[in-house]
Design a protein around this motif. Structure first.
Motif, PDB file in Angstrom:
ATOM      1  N   ALA A  96       0.844  -1.195   0.000  1.00 30.53           N
ATOM      2  CA  ALA A  96       0.000   0.000   0.000  1.00 30.53           C
ATOM      3  C   ALA A  96       0.876   1.241   0.000  1.00 30.53           C
ATOM      4  CB  ALA A  96      -0.924   0.013   1.217  1.00 30.53           C
ATOM      5  N   MET A  97       0.351   2.344  -0.531  1.00 34.01           N
ATOM      6  CA  MET A  97       1.133   3.574  -0.643  1.00 34.01           C
ATOM      7  C   MET A  97       0.377   4.754  -0.067  1.00 34.01           C
ATOM      8  SD  MET A  97       3.230   4.972  -3.931  1.00 34.01           S
ATOM      9  CE  MET A  97       4.321   6.396  -3.809  1.00 34.01           C
ATOM     10  N   ILE A  98       1.096   5.578   0.670  1.00 35.08           N
ATOM     11  CA  ILE A  98       0.576   6.835   1.198  1.00 35.08           C
ATOM     12  C   ILE A  98       1.187   7.958   0.369  1.00 35.08           C
ATOM     13  CG2 ILE A  98       0.455   8.350   3.214  1.00 35.08           C
ATOM     14  CD1 ILE A  98       1.014   5.816   4.905  1.00 35.08           C
ATOM     15  N   PHE A  99       0.355   8.716  -0.318  1.00 38.46           N
ATOM     16  CA  PHE A  99       0.867   9.750  -1.209  1.00 38.46           C
ATOM     17  C   PHE A  99       1.146  11.035  -0.438  1.00 38.46           C
ATOM     18  CE2 PHE A  99      -1.313   6.760  -3.936  1.00 38.46           C
ATOM     19  CZ  PHE A  99      -0.404   6.589  -4.961  1.00 38.46           C
ATOM     20  N   GLN A 100       1.922  11.916  -1.077  1.00 38.30           N
ATOM     21  CA  GLN A 100       2.488  13.076  -0.402  1.00 38.30           C
ATOM     22  C   GLN A 100       1.447  14.064   0.099  1.00 38.30           C
ATOM     23  OE1 GLN A 100       5.697  14.787  -2.597  1.00 38.30           O
ATOM     24  NE2 GLN A 100       5.951  16.521  -1.242  1.00 38.30           N
ATOM     25  N   ASP A 101       0.461  14.379  -0.721  1.00 40.19           N
ATOM     26  CA  ASP A 101      -0.525  15.395  -0.345  1.00 40.19           C
ATOM     27  C   ASP A 101      -1.858  14.720  -0.063  1.00 40.19           C
ATOM     28  OD1 ASP A 101      -2.219  17.499  -0.019  1.00 40.19           O
ATOM     29  OD2 ASP A 101      -1.746  18.501  -1.907  1.00 40.19           O
ATOM     30  N   PRO A 102      -2.284  14.629   1.197  1.00 42.07           N
ATOM     31  CA  PRO A 102      -3.521  13.914   1.513  1.00 42.07           C
ATOM     32  C   PRO A 102      -4.767  14.561   0.914  1.00 42.07           C
ATOM     33  CG  PRO A 102      -2.710  15.077   3.448  1.00 42.07           C
ATOM     34  CD  PRO A 102      -1.633  15.160   2.414  1.00 42.07           C
ATOM     35  N   MET A 103      -4.731  15.862   0.664  1.00 40.90           N
ATOM     36  CA  MET A 103      -5.917  16.512   0.118  1.00 40.90           C
ATOM     37  C   MET A 103      -6.160  16.086  -1.322  1.00 40.90           C
ATOM     38  SD  MET A 103      -8.316  18.286   1.283  1.00 40.90           S
ATOM     39  CE  MET A 103      -9.841  18.832   0.513  1.00 40.90           C
ATOM     40  N   THR A 104      -5.082  15.915  -2.102  1.00 39.43           N
ATOM     41  CA  THR A 104      -5.251  15.463  -3.474  1.00 39.43           C
ATOM     42  C   THR A 104      -5.417  13.944  -3.554  1.00 39.43           C
ATOM     43  OG1 THR A 104      -2.843  15.388  -3.769  1.00 39.43           O
ATOM     44  CG2 THR A 104      -3.965  17.411  -4.414  1.00 39.43           C
ATOM     45  N   ALA A 105      -4.989  13.227  -2.511  1.00 32.55           N
ATOM     46  CA  ALA A 105      -5.151  11.773  -2.494  1.00 32.55           C
ATOM     47  C   ALA A 105      -6.584  11.372  -2.160  1.00 32.55           C
ATOM     48  CB  ALA A 105      -4.191  11.142  -1.485  1.00 32.55           C
ATOM     49  N   TYR A 154     -16.747  14.516   5.008  1.00 31.19           N
ATOM     50  CA  TYR A 154     -15.979  14.681   3.774  1.00 31.19           C
ATOM     51  C   TYR A 154     -14.587  15.222   4.098  1.00 31.19           C
ATOM     52  CZ  TYR A 154     -20.383  13.937   1.344  1.00 31.19           C
ATOM     53  OH  TYR A 154     -21.550  13.381   0.872  1.00 31.19           O
ATOM     54  N   PRO A 155     -13.626  15.064   3.177  1.00 26.02           N
ATOM     55  CA  PRO A 155     -12.246  15.470   3.470  1.00 26.02           C
ATOM     56  C   PRO A 155     -12.086  16.908   3.953  1.00 26.02           C
ATOM     57  CG  PRO A 155     -12.291  14.137   1.488  1.00 26.02           C
ATOM     58  CD  PRO A 155     -13.721  14.357   1.881  1.00 26.02           C
ATOM     59  N   HIS A 156     -12.894  17.841   3.400  1.00 28.20           N
ATOM     60  CA  HIS A 156     -12.718  19.247   3.786  1.00 28.20           C
ATOM     61  C   HIS A 156     -13.117  19.514   5.242  1.00 28.20           C
ATOM     62  CE1 HIS A 156     -17.062  19.307   2.816  1.00 28.20           C
ATOM     63  NE2 HIS A 156     -17.115  20.287   3.701  1.00 28.20           N
ATOM     64  N   GLN A 157     -13.758  18.552   5.869  1.00 28.56           N
ATOM     65  CA  GLN A 157     -14.170  18.722   7.260  1.00 28.56           C
ATOM     66  C   GLN A 157     -13.091  18.293   8.258  1.00 28.56           C
ATOM     67  OE1 GLN A 157     -18.043  16.572   6.274  1.00 28.56           O
ATOM     68  NE2 GLN A 157     -18.804  18.094   7.734  1.00 28.56           N
ATOM     69  N   PHE A 158     -11.924  17.939   7.747  1.00 27.48           N
ATOM     70  CA  PHE A 158     -10.811  17.508   8.592  1.00 27.48           C
ATOM     71  C   PHE A 158      -9.625  18.445   8.424  1.00 27.48           C
ATOM     72  CE2 PHE A 158     -13.390  13.807   7.813  1.00 27.48           C
ATOM     73  CZ  PHE A 158     -13.354  13.077   8.991  1.00 27.48           C
ATOM     74  N   SER A 159      -8.819  18.547   9.435  1.00 26.07           N
ATOM     75  CA  SER A 159      -7.580  19.333   9.351  1.00 26.07           C
ATOM     76  C   SER A 159      -6.542  18.576   8.523  1.00 26.07           C
ATOM     77  CB  SER A 159      -7.027  19.588  10.756  1.00 26.07           C
ATOM     78  OG  SER A 159      -6.590  18.357  11.335  1.00 26.07           O
ATOM     79  N   GLY A 160      -5.442  19.266   8.189  1.00 26.87           N
ATOM     80  CA  GLY A 160      -4.394  18.612   7.400  1.00 26.87           C
ATOM     81  C   GLY A 160      -3.809  17.400   8.094  1.00 26.87           C
ATOM     82  N   GLY A 161      -3.558  17.512   9.413  1.00 29.99           N
ATOM     83  CA  GLY A 161      -3.012  16.378  10.150  1.00 29.99           C
ATOM     84  C   GLY A 161      -3.967  15.211  10.220  1.00 29.99           C
ATOM     85  N   MET A 162      -5.255  15.488  10.334  1.00 30.37           N
ATOM     86  CA  MET A 162      -6.248  14.415  10.388  1.00 30.37           C
ATOM     87  C   MET A 162      -6.428  13.774   9.019  1.00 30.37           C
ATOM     88  SD  MET A 162      -9.104  15.876  13.045  1.00 30.37           S
ATOM     89  CE  MET A 162      -9.886  14.289  13.270  1.00 30.37           C
TER      90      MET A 162
END
Length: 330
Positions: A96-105, A154-162
């Motif tokens: 499995a892979m974790i990509f660099q930018d979670p918002m675009t992932a 949805y993703p926008h309801q979370f902080s960057g760290g979350m």
């Protein structure tokens, strides 16, 4: 920790055909990852770190991208020789892979629950109820409170760290043997970076997953890596355990990286940046890739590629300075 090799990369070369010619992004790379260990791959931007992991995940896109040579042996199977169907059974499931930018992932129009459960339902055949139960378990593992109610957000309801924690949970849904993390702390502040690194250590202790960590941050490396591969111009120029790299670094590039990292016990004037620029990988140098920037270069460095020199059992260096045949200094 197990000494059994889980992943072995042998003589891997990856090229990209672009308008200006062919970019030799990865050149004859050899690496291995043991079960349950963390391998950090470090180096400047453009050195081939991410391309290496894209090759492992089957993400080198044809026709522009091409794996020119080599093998990627995962648990005894060469991924490059498998059919696309067989590859998909492994990539995204056991790897499995974790990509660099979670918002675009993350897909902004799908709930976190939908995104977390898609892969495990496809690869493991779980029912919707079982998949959502697994998602709650994984969100709790990565430290997200009230996990069940948050699956409908949805993703926008979370902080960057979350969001970063959610992407980590998504990668863990299928219980992989190998987790690849591409610069997972780059976009986070220092406090959250520390939390994410502690999270990786806790996950590894609990699940036994092996981790490949791509980073340019040597502080991250010092904290969690068991072994370190230093890449430059598409090649691994030095490999060893933490002690080898931080206390016995032998390649001038590795030494330059360490000298350019700020520390609390040194003044600002003590920082020594590496002068110059990496070589043009449209036309890779005939000899050592670091020749034009090296302060210790020898005459032979420009003309011939050095052999891989073994310093001790694990510590290996791609440098003429370690070869007794190289006597004539510039």
């Amino acid at each position: 920790m197990s000494t059994e090799t889980l992943l072995s990369i042998r003589d891997l070369s990856v090229n990209f055909k672009v308008y200006g010619g062919v970019v030799h992004a990865v050149r004859h790379l050899n690496l291995e990852v043991k079960r349950g260990e963390t391998l950090a791959i470090v180096g400047e931007s453009g050195c081939g770190k991410s391309v290496t992991c894209q090759a492992i995940m089957g993400l080198v896109q044809k026709p522009s991208g091409q794996i020119a040579s080599g093998e990627i042996i995962f648990d005894g199977q060469d991924l490059l020789s498998l059919s696309k169907k067989k590859q998909r059974e492994i990539q995204g499931n056991r790897i499995a892979m974790i990509f660099q930018d979670p918002m675009t992932a993350l897909n902004p129009i799908l709930t976190i629950g939908e995104q977390l459960t898609e892969g495990v339902r496809k690869h493991k055949g779980l029912s919707k109820e079982a998949a959502y139960a697994k998602a709650v378990e994984m969100l709790s593992l990565v430290g997200i409170a009230e996990a069940k109610s948050r699956l409908n957000q949805y993703p926008h309801q979370f902080s960057g760290g979350m969001r970063q924690r959610i992407v980590i949970a998504m990668a863990l849904m299928c219980d992989p043997d190998l987790l690849i993390a591409d610069e997972p702390t780059t976009a986070l502040d220092v406090t959250i970076q520390a939390q994410v690194l502690e999270l990786f250590a806790r996950i590894q202790e609990k699940t036994g997953v092996a981790i490949i960590l791509i980073t340019h941050d040597l502080g991250v490396v010092a904290k969690i890596a068991d072994h370190i591969a230093v890449m430059y111009a598409g090649q691994c120029v030095e490999y060893g355990n933490r002690q080898d790299i931080f206390y016995r670094a032998s390649h001038p590039y590795t030494q330059g990286l360490l000298a350019s990292v700020p520390r609390l016990d040194m003044s600002e004037d003590s920082l020594k940046p590496i002068e110059g620029y990496p070589p043009d990988l449209f036309a890779p140098p005939q000899g050592c890739g670091f020749f034009s920037r090296c302060q210790k270069k020898l005459l032979v460095c420009e003309r011939y590629l050095p052999d891989l020199h073994t310093m001790d059992n694990e510590h290996k260096v791609l440098c003429w300075l370690q070869d007794s045949r190289a006597q004539c200094s510039l």
